[in-house]
Enzyme design. Structure first.
Site, short mmCIF file in Angstrom:
data_model
loop_
_atom_site.label_atom_id
_atom_site.label_comp_id
_atom_site.label_asym_id
_atom_site.label_seq_id
_atom_site.Cartn_x
_atom_site.Cartn_y
_atom_site.Cartn_z
N ASP A 39 29.16 18.58 -5.40
CA ASP A 39 28.02 17.68 -5.28
C ASP A 39 28.38 16.22 -5.53
O ASP A 39 28.89 15.55 -4.64
CB ASP A 39 26.91 18.17 -6.24
CG ASP A 39 25.55 17.52 -5.97
OD1 ASP A 39 25.47 16.68 -5.05
OD2 ASP A 39 24.58 17.84 -6.66
N HIS A 54 21.13 24.01 -5.50
CA HIS A 54 20.66 23.86 -6.89
C HIS A 54 19.75 25.02 -7.31
O HIS A 54 20.08 25.73 -8.23
CB HIS A 54 19.96 22.51 -7.14
CG HIS A 54 20.83 21.32 -6.90
ND1 HIS A 54 22.02 21.14 -7.56
CD2 HIS A 54 20.70 20.25 -6.05
CE1 HIS A 54 22.58 20.02 -7.15
NE2 HIS A 54 21.82 19.46 -6.23
ZN ZN Z 1 23.36 17.05 -3.44
#
Ligand code: ZN
Length: 446
Positions: free
Chosen positions: A323, A272
């Site tokens: 994800d 991220h």
């Molecule tokens: Zn994750």
């Protein structure tokens, strides 16, 4: 398996796009020769369109696939979304997780993914009770990937706290091993299990869930437990609240805290990195830590837009992951990565096509411990994704700009380790993946 040959109308080689490319693979599923010939030789399988290297999905939580299309009713934030995710986690056991992960990985195979990094933290039974084999969930994931025909790096995740200074509660008890030492002991048992150790399609890596979930004093133990060579991944600064809690407790950003613990290095992937400071970018770049973006998830969860161009310029290889699987489409992740940069900067072409391709392929494989894969080159696993150039979405596009036009729906044939795993939207051994997903997901919510 004996040797096999694929003749590609076009293929994206490390030197660029080429026409009439013959790729030969040996019995171990690795590329033994790459050459150009005008017509396909006898016995070679013909791949239409443009052949890309296999995609690496560098960040996956397989069970989140069951949340797709079920969390959009009430608005909310990342933190309210997490309630739905925990409710789902409560329903899974090794059998139902096998069925769900097999279907989720089969969807990835259809989309051209040849290798997945599974950030695995749902370890134990409800209440934290150990299964007879404490790695039963990990074994289910390994079997799921094998049946879906994709290689797996199981990033076994250390998750010890419910927040900085907070014990695990409720669903989170399923994630915890108590201490970093107990986590490391379980991971060692998994890696040394005979079935895992002899499986050429599985690697075991490690992960720090986040600085919220692993206390500062235990971070060096997780780094040591991962050993000198295993991939080490961590969620980093996905949400501003994580930064605020970390600064309040330790006077450091999450990136600074991980650096202090010796966790940043070229074998490390920071996932991220949405809300990072200039100092964080410098630390990540100087250590050549990989930065894994999950743009469709970051959009879905209202996380924000991370500084991809700045991280790449600082020295971070970029990789991509789906994800929570709101979208499983590496081509759309590529586009969302570039679109995020355009929206931040008001400029187009922030990442060159070859940079975007490397993020979806070579850098991802490297970050999962499969160095050298994700390239159509001698020695790499023979992973090929043939993308059609004659569909309503792709017709008329320049082959070199196909990444900005195609979607997973345009993927025609997917080859992993020299074998065809998917063709024309169907999985070679599992068949109709939509049906497989429906059965696995509807059973969970029934
Ligand atoms: Zn994750």
């Amino acid at each position: 398996m004996t040797g096999v040959a694929y003749w590609c109308e076009r293929a994206w080689l490390p030197t660029g796009m080429a026409s009439g490319v013959l790729v030969r693979a040996d019995g171990a599923g690795r590329i033994s020769d790459v050459s150009t010939v005008d017509t396909p030789p006898l016995g070679a399988h013909r791949l239409r369109g443009v052949a890309l290297p296999g995609f690496a999905n560098a960040h996956s939580h397989a069970f989140h696939r069951a949340l797709r299309g079920r969390t959009h009713g009430d608005g909310g934030t990342f933190w309210t979304w997490r309630h739905a995710m925990y409710a789902l986690a409560d329903r899974l056991d090794p059998d139902s997780y096998l069925a769900l992960a097999r279907a989720a990985y089969a969807e990835m195979a259809l989309a051209g993914v040849s290798c997945v990094g599974e950030f695995h933290y749902l370890h134990h039974a409800p209440g934290g009770r150990r299964y007879a084999d404490p790695n039963a969930m990990g074994h289910a994931l390994r079997q799921a990937a094998a049946e879906a025909g994709v290689r797996l790096t199981l990033l076994d995740t250390c998750y010890l706290a419910g927040g900085i200074g907070h014990d695990l509660t409720g669903t989170q008890l399923r994630f915890g091993d108590g201490t970093a030492a107990a986590w490391a002991e379980r991971v060692t048992a998994l890696a040394e299990d005979a079935a895992v150790a002899s499986d050429p399609t599985t690697r075991i890596g490690a992960a720090i869930h986040s600085v919220r979930a692993v206390p500062r004093e235990m971070l060096p133990d997780v780094v040591a437990g991962a050993g000198p060579s295993r991939p080490l991944h961590a969620h980093v600064s996905e949400q501003p609240a994580e930064n605020e809690a970390c600064l309040a407790a330790y006077g450091r950003t999450p990136t600074e805290l991980l650096h202090e613990a010796g966790a940043l290095s070229p074998r490390t992937t920071a996932v991220h990195v949405t809300h990072v400071t200039e100092q964080d970018i410098e630390l990540l770049g100087d250590t050549n830590t990989v930065a894994c973006f999950c743009p469709t998830t970051e959009g879905d969860l209202a996380d924000g837009i991370g500084p991809a161009r700045d991280l790449a310029d600082a020295g971070c290889p970029l990789s991509l992951g789906s994800d929570q699987h709101a979208v499983v489409d590496p081509l759309l992740e590529i586009r969302a990565l570039e679109y995020g940069e355009r929206l931040r900067s008001n400029h187009r072409g922030r990442l060159r096509p070859e940079e975007l391709l490397a993020a979806a392929t070579a850098h991802g494989h490297d970050s999962l411990g499969w160095a050298g894969d994700g390239r159509i080159a001698v020695g790499a696993h023979c992973d090929l994704v043939a993308v059609r150039t004659d569909t309503p979405r792709t017709a008329g596009a320049l082959p070199e700009q196909l990444l900005l036009a195609a979607t997973a729906s345009d993927v025609d044939t997917v080859v992993v380790g020299g074998r065809v795993v998917a063709r024309e939207g169907r999985h070679e051994t599992l068949g109709d993946v939509g049906r497989l997903l429906a059965e696995a997901i509807e059973g969970l919510w029934a």
